[in-house]
Design an enzyme around this catalytic site. Sequence first.
Site, PDB file in Angstrom:
ATOM      1  N   LYS A  52       1.980  18.278   2.072  1.00 21.26           N
ATOM      2  CA  LYS A  52       1.412  18.288   3.425  1.00 21.26           C
ATOM      3  C   LYS A  52       2.452  17.879   4.463  1.00 21.26           C
ATOM      4  O   LYS A  52       2.549  18.476   5.537  1.00 21.26           O
ATOM      5  CB  LYS A  52       0.190  17.350   3.495  1.00 21.26           C
ATOM      6  CG  LYS A  52      -1.018  17.916   2.781  1.00 21.26           C
ATOM      7  CD  LYS A  52      -2.119  16.903   2.516  1.00 21.26           C
ATOM      8  CE  LYS A  52      -3.187  17.539   1.611  1.00 21.26           C
ATOM      9  NZ  LYS A  52      -4.239  16.607   1.185  1.00 21.26           N
ATOM     10  N   GLN A  96      -6.186  10.597   1.884  1.00 20.99           N
ATOM     11  CA  GLN A  96      -6.149  11.346   0.632  1.00 20.99           C
ATOM     12  C   GLN A  96      -7.178  10.786  -0.356  1.00 20.99           C
ATOM     13  O   GLN A  96      -7.261   9.578  -0.560  1.00 20.99           O
ATOM     14  CB  GLN A  96      -4.727  11.261   0.049  1.00 20.99           C
ATOM     15  CG  GLN A  96      -4.483  12.101  -1.181  1.00 20.99           C
ATOM     16  CD  GLN A  96      -4.425  13.596  -0.913  1.00 20.99           C
ATOM     17  OE1 GLN A  96      -4.271  14.043   0.211  1.00 20.99           O
ATOM     18  NE2 GLN A  96      -4.564  14.375  -1.954  1.00 20.99           N
ATOM     19  N   ASP A 119     -10.164  16.804   7.990  1.00 24.43           N
ATOM     20  CA  ASP A 119     -10.714  17.183   6.686  1.00 24.43           C
ATOM     21  C   ASP A 119     -12.140  17.712   6.817  1.00 24.43           C
ATOM     22  O   ASP A 119     -12.668  18.329   5.890  1.00 24.43           O
ATOM     23  CB  ASP A 119     -10.756  15.962   5.756  1.00 24.43           C
ATOM     24  CG  ASP A 119      -9.569  15.909   4.794  1.00 24.43           C
ATOM     25  OD1 ASP A 119      -9.111  16.995   4.381  1.00 24.43           O
ATOM     26  OD2 ASP A 119      -9.134  14.798   4.452  1.00 24.43           O
TER      27      ASP A 119
HETATM   28  N1  GUE Z   1      -8.618  14.016   1.971  1.00 22.57           N
HETATM   29  C1  GUE Z   1      -8.233  14.981   1.150  1.00 22.57           C
HETATM   30  N2  GUE Z   1      -8.043  16.231   1.630  1.00 22.57           N
HETATM   31  C2  GUE Z   1      -7.635  17.236   0.806  1.00 22.57           C
HETATM   32  O1  GUE Z   1      -7.482  18.397   1.250  1.00 22.57           O
HETATM   33  C3  GUE Z   1      -7.368  16.933  -0.570  1.00 22.57           C
HETATM   34  C4  GUE Z   1      -7.584  15.614  -1.008  1.00 22.57           C
HETATM   35  N3  GUE Z   1      -8.008  14.678  -0.135  1.00 22.57           N
HETATM   36  N4  GUE Z   1      -7.373  15.293  -2.299  1.00 22.57           N
HETATM   37  C5  GUE Z   1      -6.885  16.242  -3.253  1.00 22.57           C
HETATM   38  C6  GUE Z   1      -7.231  17.672  -2.890  1.00 22.57           C
HETATM   39  C7  GUE Z   1      -6.392  18.720  -3.562  1.00 22.57           C
HETATM   40  N5  GUE Z   1      -5.719  19.457  -2.503  1.00 22.57           N
HETATM   41  C8  GUE Z   1      -4.808  20.488  -2.714  1.00 22.57           C
HETATM   42  C9  GUE Z   1      -3.976  20.998  -1.748  1.00 22.57           C
HETATM   43  C10 GUE Z   1      -3.037  21.974  -2.026  1.00 22.57           C
HETATM   44  C11 GUE Z   1      -2.892  22.493  -3.283  1.00 22.57           C
HETATM   45  C12 GUE Z   1      -1.853  23.502  -3.575  1.00 22.57           C
HETATM   46  O2  GUE Z   1      -1.144  23.963  -2.708  1.00 22.57           O
HETATM   47  N6  GUE Z   1      -1.704  23.906  -4.872  1.00 22.57           N
HETATM   48  C13 GUE Z   1      -0.713  24.840  -5.366  1.00 22.57           C
HETATM   49  C14 GUE Z   1      -0.134  24.353  -6.676  1.00 22.57           C
HETATM   50  C15 GUE Z   1       0.465  22.973  -6.560  1.00 22.57           C
HETATM   51  C16 GUE Z   1       0.616  22.328  -7.926  1.00 22.57           C
HETATM   52  O3  GUE Z   1       1.565  22.680  -8.642  1.00 22.57           O
HETATM   53  O4  GUE Z   1      -0.224  21.455  -8.243  1.00 22.57           O
HETATM   54  C17 GUE Z   1      -1.353  26.185  -5.644  1.00 22.57           C
HETATM   55  O5  GUE Z   1      -2.543  26.232  -5.930  1.00 22.57           O
HETATM   56  O6  GUE Z   1      -0.623  27.173  -5.616  1.00 22.57           O
HETATM   57  C18 GUE Z   1      -3.731  22.018  -4.268  1.00 22.57           C
HETATM   58  C19 GUE Z   1      -4.673  21.033  -3.987  1.00 22.57           C
HETATM   59  C20 GUE Z   1      -6.064  18.901  -1.325  1.00 22.57           C
HETATM   60  N7  GUE Z   1      -6.929  17.886  -1.482  1.00 22.57           N
END
Ligand code: GUE
Length: 283
Positions: A52, A96, A119
């Site tokens: 982020k 987070q 969020d």
């Molecule tokens: N307050 C809060 N807001 C959130 O938005 C939040 C959170 N807490 N806690 C955890 C989850 C999870 N999350 C992700 C964001 C980006 C990828 C992302 O870009 N993933 C890559 C892969 C990255 C990897 O290798 O793990 C993809 O899917 O291509 C995944 C998961 C946001 N979250």
Amino acid sequence: MAKIIDGKAIAAEIRGRIKEETVELKKIGVTPGLAVVLVGEDPASRVYVSMKEKACAEAGIFSDEHKLPAETSETQLLELIDRLNRDDRIDGILVQLPLPSHIDETRVLEAISPAKDVDGFHPYNVGRLATGNPLFQPCTPYGIMKMLEHTGTDLTGKDVVVVGRSNIVGKPVALMCLAKHASVTLCHSRTRNLADKVRAADVVIAAVGRAEMVKGDWIKEGAVVIDVGINRVGEKKLVGDVEYAAAAARAGAITPVPGGVGPMTIAMLLQNTLESAQRRARR
Ligand SMILES: Nc1nc(=O)c2c([nH]1)NC[C@@H]1CN(c3ccc(C(=O)N[C@@H](CCC(=O)O)C(=O)O)cc3)C=[N+]21
């Protein structure tokens, strides 16, 4: 064979546009600012938070990181949120999740000013979404809707099946599809005959967090499949909540994991921060 919905490419396009709009805002003296709060050392959370921060830097958004030790008290966290709520440089506050178990997550989310709740988890923003007048929309569902739009999927009259009823994905994405005039079925772990429900779906949104639990042969020919799952299997491999290869053989379009919904989540976080800064500029 299904068209692959390239979340990474769509996210890059959105981030490019955000970067341009940020340049414009800066010309009138407003720099979008995002505060990211991480409590504890969860390795996955650390990875997401650094992604982020990197995305903010690339878009020209000011990111204000707060990495707090796991033993931070709820009171200390609430004090920090209070300061960020009153800080004029900050347009968005992201705490987070998950938080350590000694901290009451609901209380923390409700302490964030609804006007900085990028969020979209505050009950005020949940209510605005539920009543059809959204302010901040939660990033993952918002990203899913952008992907459907990008793929040219008109939801009017369509049967959407959402698997998973979380506050973060399942419930809000169901409301968003309803607002786009779909007939929505919200399924979960106690749903009977899940396979039959999925078989009837024009659009399947899988957000259960269980590796490959939606089977490929449940997918209707030509259906659109959105896979929100990110499940680590073994040391490095990531799989979604959908049995990908078998589903792709039947679907009209499908999102990959990784490179699907995940990158969109981050793009929409920047989008929400930009929108918040644009509102500040108008004041
Ligand atoms: N307050 C809060 N807001 C959130 O938005 C939040 C959170 N807490 N806690 C955890 C989850 C999870 N999350 C992700 C964001 C980006 C990828 C992302 O870009 N993933 C890559 C892969 C990255 C990897 O290798 O793990 C993809 O899917 O291509 C995944 C998961 C946001 N979250």
